[in-house]
Design an enzyme around this catalytic site. Structure first.
Site, PDB file in Angstrom:
ATOM      1  N   CYS A  77     -29.216   6.361 -73.389  1.00 47.14           N
ATOM      2  CA  CYS A  77     -29.241   7.808 -73.660  1.00 47.14           C
ATOM      3  C   CYS A  77     -27.976   8.508 -73.178  1.00 47.14           C
ATOM      4  O   CYS A  77     -27.388   9.312 -73.908  1.00 47.14           O
ATOM      5  CB  CYS A  77     -30.497   8.447 -73.091  1.00 47.14           C
ATOM      6  SG  CYS A  77     -30.662   8.367 -71.296  1.00 47.14           S
ATOM      7  N   HIS A 128     -33.913  11.094 -68.593  1.00 51.08           N
ATOM      8  CA  HIS A 128     -33.577  10.796 -69.987  1.00 51.08           C
ATOM      9  C   HIS A 128     -32.887  12.039 -70.536  1.00 51.08           C
ATOM     10  O   HIS A 128     -33.238  13.162 -70.171  1.00 51.08           O
ATOM     11  CB  HIS A 128     -34.850  10.476 -70.783  1.00 51.08           C
ATOM     12  CG  HIS A 128     -34.591  10.115 -72.202  1.00 51.08           C
ATOM     13  ND1 HIS A 128     -33.953   8.950 -72.572  1.00 51.08           N
ATOM     14  CD2 HIS A 128     -34.885  10.771 -73.355  1.00 51.08           C
ATOM     15  CE1 HIS A 128     -33.872   8.904 -73.897  1.00 51.08           C
ATOM     16  NE2 HIS A 128     -34.428   9.997 -74.391  1.00 51.08           N
ATOM     17  N   HIS A 140     -31.474  11.569 -79.547  1.00 51.02           N
ATOM     18  CA  HIS A 140     -31.394  10.790 -78.312  1.00 51.02           C
ATOM     19  C   HIS A 140     -31.470   9.302 -78.621  1.00 51.02           C
ATOM     20  O   HIS A 140     -31.766   8.902 -79.740  1.00 51.02           O
ATOM     21  CB  HIS A 140     -32.535  11.189 -77.358  1.00 51.02           C
ATOM     22  CG  HIS A 140     -33.906  10.886 -77.876  1.00 51.02           C
ATOM     23  ND1 HIS A 140     -34.749   9.999 -77.249  1.00 51.02           N
ATOM     24  CD2 HIS A 140     -34.577  11.344 -78.956  1.00 51.02           C
ATOM     25  CE1 HIS A 140     -35.888   9.932 -77.923  1.00 51.02           C
ATOM     26  NE2 HIS A 140     -35.811  10.738 -78.955  1.00 51.02           N
TER      27      HIS A 140
END
Length: 183
Positions: A77, A128, A140
């Site tokens: 990510c 994240h 993402h």
């Protein structure tokens, strides 16, 4: 032709902005939030930001997740965010982690998200990150499905949402597009 497309995108952004204003805002104190009022009544031009994000998504969609990865063969990510900032927004920076990204920019209330804002989640004590797109969607690198678009309205993402940050350089950066499928 470009003016027609630009007008359609501006109209869509206007509708999304109106819809976003009716959303439930986060509980962040006002003094910690980014001032979302426009300077002298002028809103930033977000069309190039949206176009750059969509161009990056088109190039990277489906790329498998690889911890520490920064290539089309595998990316995590923070690697996807770093490559987008570096490749599309031409922001010169060394490879960064999610912990470093969450310390950059200024907090943004979820109700005031703009394309290009970084959205952060806490999943099992880990961070994240992705890019806010439009219409409550974000881009993402998912552990299970690779680079993809997801909805902030999804119950899972709602439950792990942490915060959003705005990087000021992004809106005024020199944006690049992937005309030659470069990596």
């Amino acid at each position: 032709m470009i003016n027609s497309a630009a007008s359609k995108v501006i109209a869509c952004l206007f509708v999304f902005t109106l819809a976003g204003c009716s959303s439930k805002s986060s509980h962040a104190p006002a003094e910690e939030s980014v001032d979302t009022s426009a300077d002298n009544g002028k809103q930033p031009d977000l069309i190039p930001v949206i176009a750059a994000l969509h161009d990056q998504m088109h190039s990277w969609e489906g790329t498998k997740y690889q911890w520490g990865g920064t290539q089309l063969t595998g990316v995590d990510c923070s690697g996807f965010v770093w490559r987008t900032l570096k490749d599309r927004f031409n922001i010169p920076m060394d490879r960064v982690t999610t912990k470093e990204l969450i310390a950059m920019g200024k907090p943004v209330d979820q109700a005031h998200l703009q394309p290009g804002d970084l959205v952060f989640f806490r999943i099992k004590r880990e961070l994240h990150v992705g890019f806010y797109d439009t219409d409550h969607q974000f881009l993402h690198a998912s552990v299970s499905q690779g680079v993809m678009r997801s909805s902030l309205n999804n119950p899972y993402w709602k439950s792990v949402y942490l915060e959003a940050r705005r990087l000021p350089k992004e809106q005024n950066s020199q944006i690049s597009f992937n005309y030659k499928n470069k990596v």
